[in-house]
Design a protein around this motif. Structure first.
Motif, short mmCIF file in Angstrom:
data_model
loop_
_atom_site.label_atom_id
_atom_site.label_comp_id
_atom_site.label_asym_id
_atom_site.label_seq_id
_atom_site.Cartn_x
_atom_site.Cartn_y
_atom_site.Cartn_z
N THR A 35 -8.68 -6.44 -6.97
CA THR A 35 -7.55 -6.19 -7.95
C THR A 35 -8.48 -4.70 -7.45
O THR A 35 -8.39 -3.16 -9.04
CB THR A 35 -8.20 -6.13 -8.79
N ARG B 60 3.88 3.29 -0.90
CA ARG B 60 4.80 4.62 -1.91
C ARG B 60 3.68 5.41 -2.33
O ARG B 60 2.16 4.49 -2.05
CB ARG B 60 5.54 4.04 -2.89
N ARG C 298 -0.69 6.43 -7.29
CA ARG C 298 -0.94 7.14 -8.92
C ARG C 298 -2.54 5.67 -9.30
O ARG C 298 -2.81 5.35 -8.98
CB ARG C 298 -0.10 6.19 -10.05
N ALA D 180 3.52 -2.41 -9.88
CA ALA D 180 3.45 -1.53 -9.33
C ALA D 180 3.89 -1.68 -7.64
O ALA D 180 4.47 -0.04 -7.60
CB ALA D 180 1.62 -1.82 -8.81
N SER D 181 4.84 -2.36 -7.94
CA SER D 181 6.04 -1.84 -6.60
C SER D 181 7.20 -1.36 -7.23
O SER D 181 7.79 -0.56 -6.34
CB SER D 181 5.97 -3.02 -6.23
N GLN E 173 8.89 1.99 -8.32
CA GLN E 173 8.78 3.31 -8.08
C GLN E 173 9.19 4.10 -9.51
O GLN E 173 9.38 3.70 -10.37
CB GLN E 173 9.75 3.57 -7.22
N GLN E 174 8.12 5.73 -9.31
CA GLN E 174 7.29 6.24 -11.00
C GLN E 174 9.36 5.79 -11.14
O GLN E 174 9.72 6.34 -12.53
CB GLN E 174 6.93 7.13 -10.19
N VAL F 191 -3.62 5.00 -16.55
CA VAL F 191 -2.68 6.34 -15.99
C VAL F 191 -1.92 5.78 -14.69
O VAL F 191 -1.27 6.11 -14.49
CB VAL F 191 -3.75 7.55 -15.49
N LYS F 192 -2.44 4.25 -13.88
CA LYS F 192 -2.14 4.08 -13.02
C LYS F 192 -1.00 3.14 -13.01
O LYS F 192 -0.56 2.99 -11.99
CB LYS F 192 -3.51 3.23 -12.46
N LYS G 73 -0.36 -11.84 -7.64
CA LYS G 73 -1.19 -11.40 -6.96
C LYS G 73 -2.55 -11.41 -8.06
O LYS G 73 -2.44 -11.49 -8.94
CB LYS G 73 -0.87 -10.22 -6.49
N LYS G 74 -4.19 -11.88 -7.46
CA LYS G 74 -4.88 -11.78 -8.56
C LYS G 74 -4.76 -9.97 -9.04
O LYS G 74 -4.85 -8.58 -8.32
CB LYS G 74 -6.17 -11.57 -7.29
N LYS G 75 -4.76 -10.09 -10.47
CA LYS G 75 -5.43 -9.20 -11.51
C LYS G 75 -6.11 -8.64 -11.93
O LYS G 75 -5.88 -9.83 -12.64
CB LYS G 75 -3.76 -8.00 -11.19
#
Lengths: 316, 418
Positions: free
Chosen positions: A56, A69, A72, B31-32, B34-35, B60-61, B360-362
């Motif tokens: 993580t 991609r 950020r 997270a995949s 796109q902004q 912010v990520k 996915k581990k997060k």
């Protein structure tokens, strides 16, 4: 704080696969311990952000997605990547956080599980996946991207120094004006000076006779970092292959036993010590003459039977 | 009859249970995206001390999130926050000026406890959605006001009990629902540390600002800062609320001028005779931090990043246990729960069925923030909304009163309603 009735507190914590140590000087033992604990909390946060072994972490996230991609990231981590890129540029690519594919091949072996010296073709192929020019940093968007698949970054050669820097900043903010912060045997930073001296005296271990001290360096608000190719290596057919790889050639860097860098920024000194190990004596001298605030201690690999030679550059 | 025939827990259900957790969470896998694919969400952040700066670094990520405004009354923290966010960010000392901005969708609050309610209420009234760190509020009345304001304004209110968004906790909850533990009769929760909980303060004038957790006018101590997480899990997993509480707390070791307890030992009574013991120490870290749910068929021990199931000797084998990862703990065999178990079991099952791969581990902080942003985008209510926050806060706040008064106190239904 340290000048009146000085008390020294020593604290240790394991992180980033090494032992971090604080020696804090002040007049209130409890206060020093509280400040040290807070610095270790920051260290733990940084390990979670920087480690390639934590799925993580931000670095794992970058490695997983940056080829697909722009990713950020925290602006502090972005600044660290900018520093890595600058040191890479200033050392002609001798420092590189993207050497993972090369390092893994030279340390873990080939696809068949055993170690073999990689062929020139293999090295050329791996080098195509290495290089800071392929790590794209967008300052406006605060993102990082790889311009090709198969790349990865590893902050092992700069992360411990960065952690030392962040801990030092935190401790200074808590009013600590004298102390030592070390990240394993990689980087030590001196805040102020020792109670009975005008600097802190830090030893460099003899790379051959490991119980002995090779030399000392005096530090005041400066960092000393060391890198050695003699500590981690793969041996095959009587030949030792260092795990420190020259990103420019894709082959182990074997001219020096150890290289040390001295600067005011622990993250920079950490990166530069690795770069100097790769650059060797002459190129390190050139670097230091162009960067007057940077010092170095180098120990070349001796000829058989010869004594170790200690080369000090820009350091008394 | 096998142990779980009636509970309808087969290996396949176990697999589905894992997948269900992912659906419940509804995470963007983030997270995949796109902004450019997602609606931009602009956030202001109030309070960037240790916890706040950690959250900000994750916020912010998230793709499509911008943080153009940060507020902190302590200049070094504000500078740190600006550094984390990077780019064009305006810093504020007074949060009210930040709330005057019309370009912000949401406000995140990670300030001392006594500021959660006034800031959250002001933010919602100014048209912003709110994420407030735990505990929800300093008092039950404050928490109720936050919840009422959320309803009146139609603005989302999420409380930072991040375990609610942890795939492992959701997986464990689903297993409990399916009867893995049988009838739960007892719960033990603890969060033990060995340390003063005190920050080194360079200037005595900053003592109450930086060490706010120690002072009663700003803090509710260990019950708020630590227990509220675990009592939130307890209320969630038991699907009930406490009836009564009694306990002992004290300032017995760290006699350094603090006003909040340095140890709490609390016993809660829940419906159907369920007893919940809670302990938090600052002088001994043995056993550290976990929640332990004890049923007549098994025991679940869970903490962030790890969960284990222990079968009671008189219970029959779990049908799926042959496929589970096991380890020895204190001479007992434990099944290690894994929210990612789906893929592993799929490989072993050989059933040829397409099952959603394990998530996915997060980390759970990231998960709760992603969920908050997703709720704003989709107009959904957060899982850990003001109601759940109020229930956890009321549970903990009455425990503090019981310890202070030295007697058993009873919860009233209206304490949990706004």
């Amino acid at each position: 704080m340290c000048s009146t009735n000085p008390i020294l507190v020593r604290m240790k914590r394991v992180a980033m696969n090494c032992e971090f140590e604080l020696v804090l000087c002040g007049s209130d033992r409890r206060y020093l311990i509280d400040a040290g604990e807070e610095a270790f909390e920051e260290l733990a946060r940084l390990e979670e952000q920087l480690s390639v072994f934590i799925p993580t972490s931000d670095v794992s996230d970058i490695n997983a997605h940056a080829a697909e991609r722009p990713v950020r990231i925290d602006a502090r981590l972005f600044d660290l990547l900018l520093l890595a890129k600058r040191v890479s540029a200033e050392t002609g690519g001798a420092f590189d956080i993207s050497t993972g594919p090369l390092v893994r091949r030279w340390s873990a072996g080939d696809d068949h599980g055993g170690f073999s010296v990689p062929t020139s073709e293999e090295i050329s192929q791996l080098i195509s996946k290495v290089g800071m020019k392929h790590v794209c940093l967008d300052q406006a968007a605060i993102t990082v991207a790889f311009d090709r698949p198969g790349m990865m970054i590893n902050l092992g050669a700069i992360g411990k120094g960065y952690a030392v820097r962040e801990m030092a900043d935190l401790l200074r903010g808590r009013g600590i004006d004298a102390g030592l912060i070390s990240g394993g045997t990689s980087t030590v930073y001196a805040i102020g000076h020792a109670p009975d001296d005008d600097a802190w005296t830090v030893g460099i271990r003899n790379p051959v006779e490991r119980e002995e001290r090779l030399t000392t360096v005096r530090l005041r608000d400066r960092a000393l970092s060391t890198s050695g190719g003699h500590e981690r290596f793969t041996e095959a057919d009587g030949v030792r292959y260092s795990h420190v790889i020259d990103p420019r050639t894709g082959r182990p860097a074997d001219a020096l036993l150890i290289a040390c860098a001295v600067t005011s920024d622990p993250a920079e000194s950490d990166a530069l010590s690795t770069a100097f190990l790769v650059l060797g004596v002459e190129e390190t001298k050139e670097y230091c003459s162009a960067h007057e605030s940077v010092g170095a201690v180098l120990v070349p690999v001796p000829a058989p039977g010869a004594d170790l030679e200690i080369i000090r550059i820009g350091i008394e | 009859m096998s142990f779980y025939d009636d509970g309808a827990l087969s290996r396949r259900d176990f697999i589905k249970g894992s997948a269900a957790a992912a659906v419940t969470l509804g995470l963007a896998s983030g997270a995949s995206a796109q902004q450019s694919d997602v609606k931009e969400i602009r956030c202001g952040f109030i309070g960037v001390g240790t916890e706040g700066s950690m959250l900000l670094g994750k916020l912010v990520k998230i793709p499509g999130v911008k943080v153009p405004a940060i507020c902190d009354i302590y200049e070094p923290n504000l500078q740190k926050g600006l550094k984390i966010a990077g780019g064009l960010v305006r810093g504020y000392e007074d949060y009210r000026y930040m709330l005057d901005r019309t370009d912000l969708d949401a406000i995140l609050i990670a300030t001392p406890l006594n500021w959660h309610a006034p800031m959250a209420i002001d933010a919602m009234k100014s048209g912003k959605h709110v994420f407030s760190e735990k505990m929800m509020a300093y008092s039950i009345e404050d928490a109720k006001m936050m919840l009422k304001t959320s309803r009146q304004t139609g603005k989302l209110l999420q409380i930072g009990h991040q375990r609610r968004y942890d795939p492992l906790y959701n997986h464990a909850f689903n297993l409990i629902k399916q009867g893995v533990l049988g009838k739960i009769t007892h719960v033990r929760c603890m969060w033990n540390r060995n340390g003063s909980w005190r920050r080194a303060v360079p200037d005595p004038k900053l003592e109450r600002l930086i060490n706010w957790r120690m002072y009663k006018d700003q803090s509710q101590g260990l019950m708020a800062e630590l227990a509220s997480h675990q009592m939130h899990v307890t209320n969630w997993f038991l699907e009930s609320l406490p009836i009564s509480v009694m306990g002992y707390g004290g300032i017995d070791y760290w006699k350094d001028g603090r006003e909040t307890y340095d140890n709490v030992n609390v016993l809660f009574e829940y419906p159907e005779g369920v007893k919940v013991y809670y302990q938090s120490l600052t002088t001994n870290q043995f056993d550290n931090c976990y929640e332990q749910f004890m049923g007549d068929k098994g025991t679940l021990v869970i903490t962030t990043g790890k969960a284990q199931l222990f079968k009671e000797p008189r219970a029959e084998d779990l049908m799926w246990s042959s496929a589970a990862h096991k380890e020895k703990v204190g001479g007992k065999e434990a099944i290690v729960l894994d929210a990612d178990v789906t893929a592993k079991l799929k490989a072993q099952a050989g059933e040829g069925e397409q099952i959603a791969a394990g998530e996915k581990k997060k980390d759970d902080y990231m998960a709760e923030l992603e969920a908050f942003i997703q709720c704003i985008r989709e107009g959904k209510q957060p899982d850990c909304d003001g109601q759940e926050g109020l229930e956890s806060a009321a549970t903990c706040l009455l425990a503090n009163q019981a310890m202070a008064q030295g007697k058993k106190l009873y919860y009233k239904p209206e304490m949990f309603k706004a």
